[in-house]
Design an enzyme around this catalytic site. Structure first.
Site, PDB file in Angstrom:
ATOM      1  N   LEU A  61       0.887  -1.244   0.060  1.00  0.00           N
ATOM      2  CA  LEU A  61       0.141   0.115  -0.075  1.00  0.00           C
ATOM      3  C   LEU A  61       0.702   1.269  -0.144  1.00  0.00           C
ATOM      4  O   LEU A  61       0.541   2.246   0.478  1.00  0.00           O
ATOM      5  CB  LEU A  61      -1.027   0.061   1.322  1.00  0.00           C
ATOM      6  CG  LEU A  61      -1.749  -1.241   1.382  1.00  0.00           C
ATOM      7  CD1 LEU A  61      -2.737  -0.959   2.500  1.00  0.00           C
ATOM      8  CD2 LEU A  61      -2.646  -1.395   0.013  1.00  0.00           C
ATOM      9  N   LYS A  62       2.137   1.328  -0.601  1.00  0.00           N
ATOM     10  CA  LYS A  62       2.830   2.436  -0.613  1.00  0.00           C
ATOM     11  C   LYS A  62       2.082   3.497  -1.268  1.00  0.00           C
ATOM     12  O   LYS A  62       1.645   3.394  -2.326  1.00  0.00           O
ATOM     13  CB  LYS A  62       4.068   2.001  -1.159  1.00  0.00           C
ATOM     14  CG  LYS A  62       4.259   1.799  -2.570  1.00  0.00           C
ATOM     15  CD  LYS A  62       5.640   1.377  -2.925  1.00  0.00           C
ATOM     16  CE  LYS A  62       5.726   0.940  -4.551  1.00  0.00           C
ATOM     17  NZ  LYS A  62       5.517  -0.496  -4.680  1.00  0.00           N
TER      18      LYS A  62
END
Length: 65
Positions: A61-62
């Site tokens: 989920l960067k």
């Protein structure tokens, strides 16, 4: 041994598409990457599904590279 080294990216837009892919790959893959698009569209349901299938998960989920 090879199934533990392969990570498949679940770069799809829906839970239904993800289930189809995971079911098709079945025992050939044990490790999956769940990205933002799938996570934002389906929430934690993909993680729950992969857990019931006894799969390993990399939650990516960067927001910045």
């Amino acid at each position: 041994m090879s199934r533990s080294r392969l990570i498949t990216a679940l770069d799809v837009k829906s839970l239904a598409e993800m289930k189809t892919l995971v079911d098709t790959l079945d025992e050939a893959v044990s490790f999956y990457k769940v990205g933002m698009e799938l996570f934002y569209s389906a929430g934690t349901l993909p993680l729950d599904y992969l857990k019931t299938r006894k799969k390993h998960v990399f939650l990516d989920l960067k927001l910045h590279d």
